[in-house]
Write a protein that holds these residues in place. Structure first.
Motif: not given
Length: 178
Positions: A45-67
């Motif tokens: 979970i990383i915050q950049i600016g006013s958005y928080v980025y959540h990631t799921l990293f499995i087998d070299g594939i990254t699933y990312l969403c911003a809230t």
């Protein structure tokens, strides 16, 4: 809490993305993907600016969403797990299509072998019944299995070409996600 952006990436290459609001997420997403690859942790979970980025990293594939809300971590986590679950389903679909193509190919090859065996038996029995057969007739009968075999090979190649074309079209139109 609203999920405003999501993407799926292989390494740093974004494979698919969707932004529900205006704005440029690509630059921030690239920073997040770099950090995820460096850490190689399953959840980040990383915050950049006013958005928080959540990631799921499995087998070299990254699933990312911003809230737009950093307090809620349950909804983004559930969203990312659902994205990963859908990927596994599509892998099964592609695998089943590949399996079906292989089965069809094997059946057609068995049919070709059966036809060739029947043609050979017919040629042998005809020659035994008529010992006066000329060399020309024997030559003609010898070419018949080759013609039949080539016809069958052409059918197999055409069928495989059509099936592979359908798979390529489905992949390129994202009916079957990659």
């Amino acid at each position: 809490m609203t999920i405003t952006y999501s993407c799926v990436a292989n390494g740093r290459a974004v494979l698919a993305e969707l932004a529900l609001t205006g704005g440029s997420y690509q630059e921030a997403a690239a920073k997040v993907l770099r950090q995820v690859l460096l850490k190689a942790e399953p959840v980040t979970i990383i915050q950049i600016g006013s958005y928080v980025y959540h990631t799921l990293f499995i087998d070299g594939i990254t699933y990312l969403c911003a809230t737009d809300n950093g307090l809620d971590t349950m909804a983004p986590s559930a969203f990312l797990k659902k994205m990963e679950y859908n990927r596994n389903q599509s892998d099964n679909t592609v695998s089943s299509v590949k399996s079906q193509v292989t089965d069809v190919k094997n059946i057609m090859l068995r049919n070709i072998d059966t036809v060739l065996e029947k043609e050979t038996v017919t040629i042998i029995t005809e020659g035994a019944e008529d010992p006066q057969a000329t060399a020309e007739e024997f030559e003609k009968s010898r070419k018949t299995p080759k013609r039949t075999w080539w016809k069958c090979v052409k059918i197999v190649i055409t069928t495989l070409t059509v099936l592979l074309s359908v798979i390529v079209i489905l992949l390129s139109t994202h009916v079957i996600p990659t």
